[in-house]
Write a protein that holds these residues in place. Structure first.
Motif, mmCIF file in Angstrom:
data_model
loop_
_atom_site.group_PDB
_atom_site.id
_atom_site.type_symbol
_atom_site.label_atom_id
_atom_site.label_comp_id
_atom_site.label_asym_id
_atom_site.label_seq_id
_atom_site.Cartn_x
_atom_site.Cartn_y
_atom_site.Cartn_z
ATOM 1 N N GLN A 68 33.203 70.231 6.466
ATOM 2 C CA GLN A 68 34.613 70.005 6.147
ATOM 3 C C GLN A 68 34.810 69.799 4.653
ATOM 4 O O GLN A 68 35.766 70.322 4.060
ATOM 5 C CB GLN A 68 35.137 68.792 6.916
ATOM 6 C CG GLN A 68 36.633 68.559 6.722
ATOM 7 C CD GLN A 68 37.150 67.355 7.490
ATOM 8 O OE1 GLN A 68 36.420 66.736 8.281
ATOM 9 N NE2 GLN A 68 38.396 67.007 7.267
ATOM 10 N N LEU A 72 37.092 72.023 2.060
ATOM 11 C CA LEU A 72 38.092 71.471 1.150
ATOM 12 C C LEU A 72 37.792 71.870 -0.290
ATOM 13 O O LEU A 72 38.700 72.104 -1.084
ATOM 14 C CB LEU A 72 38.134 69.946 1.276
ATOM 15 C CG LEU A 72 38.708 69.386 2.573
ATOM 16 C CD1 LEU A 72 38.573 67.861 2.594
ATOM 17 C CD2 LEU A 72 40.166 69.776 2.735
ATOM 18 N N GLU A 75 39.136 75.281 -0.857
ATOM 19 C CA GLU A 75 40.592 75.236 -0.997
ATOM 20 C C GLU A 75 40.985 74.708 -2.372
ATOM 21 O O GLU A 75 41.943 75.199 -2.991
ATOM 22 C CB GLU A 75 41.191 74.346 0.095
ATOM 23 C CG GLU A 75 41.010 74.891 1.507
ATOM 24 C CD GLU A 75 41.499 73.916 2.563
ATOM 25 O OE1 GLU A 75 42.173 72.921 2.189
ATOM 26 O OE2 GLU A 75 41.190 74.123 3.751
ATOM 27 N N ARG A 94 38.899 62.779 -1.556
ATOM 28 C CA ARG A 94 38.861 63.147 -0.125
ATOM 29 C C ARG A 94 37.523 63.780 0.227
ATOM 30 O O ARG A 94 36.942 63.478 1.277
ATOM 31 C CB ARG A 94 40.005 64.116 0.180
ATOM 32 C CG ARG A 94 40.034 64.588 1.628
ATOM 33 C CD ARG A 94 40.355 63.462 2.586
ATOM 34 N NE ARG A 94 40.336 63.908 3.960
ATOM 35 C CZ ARG A 94 39.601 63.372 4.934
ATOM 36 N NH1 ARG A 94 38.819 62.331 4.673
ATOM 37 N NH2 ARG A 94 39.643 63.825 6.157
#
Length: 223
Positions: A68, A72, A75, A94
């Motif tokens: 994950q 991210l 992105e 994050r």
């Protein structure tokens, strides 16, 4: 002589063991070797490219969490140059937080010295967050309790920011959350505050009355 020799051998063995331990669990980060960035997009791309090393250096990620975090990261690379400084900090936070422990987090000192802050310092007690220190612009709120920020209940705000740290929830609530609550920059980047330079605080005053206060932020280096 035999005793001294034995102690010397034992000391060398422990030294080698310590060296191996620190090389495995506390490896040095590679040197960042990038040309000076000419624009924001390049600067953020370089930062994200270097941050990729973190996924190898931090062994605390569970496999799914690591996948994950890497997603991210992809992105974020696609959005490089479009982030405000605060939003970029949250994007990094994050990814770091997905390792989900109390040690792997963006430095709180970094959060407090690179983002603006309202002139109120908050602390969590059993029944909520209170102003425990105040600059002159916040002096009348000293001892008051925070009920909401920009119309959002304080507990909802706390929940919204938790994914940027994760780890033990009690540690976050007590020690980490105030660094977010005091910064319009960070709250705006997280979609909580309407503006990046001020917060509308709903406060319960010491006499029990409630009041809305517009609190303008100090510059990041205001302390």
């Amino acid at each position: 002589m035999w005793v001294l020799g034995g102690w010397a051998a034992l000391s060398i063995a422990f030294g080698l063991l310590a060296l191996v331990f620190f090389q495995k669990f506390y490896p040095d980060a590679p040197k960042a070797d990038y040309p000076p960035a000419q624009n924001l997009a390049t600067a953020q791309q370089q930062d994200l490219d270097y941050f990729r090393n973190y996924f190898t250096l931090n062994q605390a990620y569970a496999p799914e969490a690591l996948a994950q975090a890497k997603s991210l990261h992809g992105e974020a690379l696609a959005k490089a140059g479009k982030y405000s400084p605060a939003a970029f900090t949250l994007a990094i936070a994050r990814m770091v937080a997905l390792s989900d422990n109390g040690h792997s987090q963006v430095s709180k000192r970094y959060l407090s010295t690179t983002n603006n802050r309202i002139p109120c310092r908050l602390y969590r007690f059993d029944d909520g967050y209170y102003v425990i220190r105040a600059r002159p612009m916040c002096a009348e709120l000293l001892g008051a309790k925070v009920l909401s920020i920009d119309g959002m209940p304080i507990n909802t705000v706390i929940d919204r920011l938790y994914p940027y740290t994760l780890g033990p929830r009690n540690h976050y609530d007590q020690f980490v959350a105030p660094f977010f609550l005091e910064s319009p920059d960070l709250l705006h980047a997280a979609g909580v505050a309407a503006r990046s330079d001020q917060l509308i605080l709903r406060m319960q005053m010491r006499d029990g009355s409630e009041r809305d206060m517009a609190m303008i932020a100090d510059a990041p280096d205001a302390g």
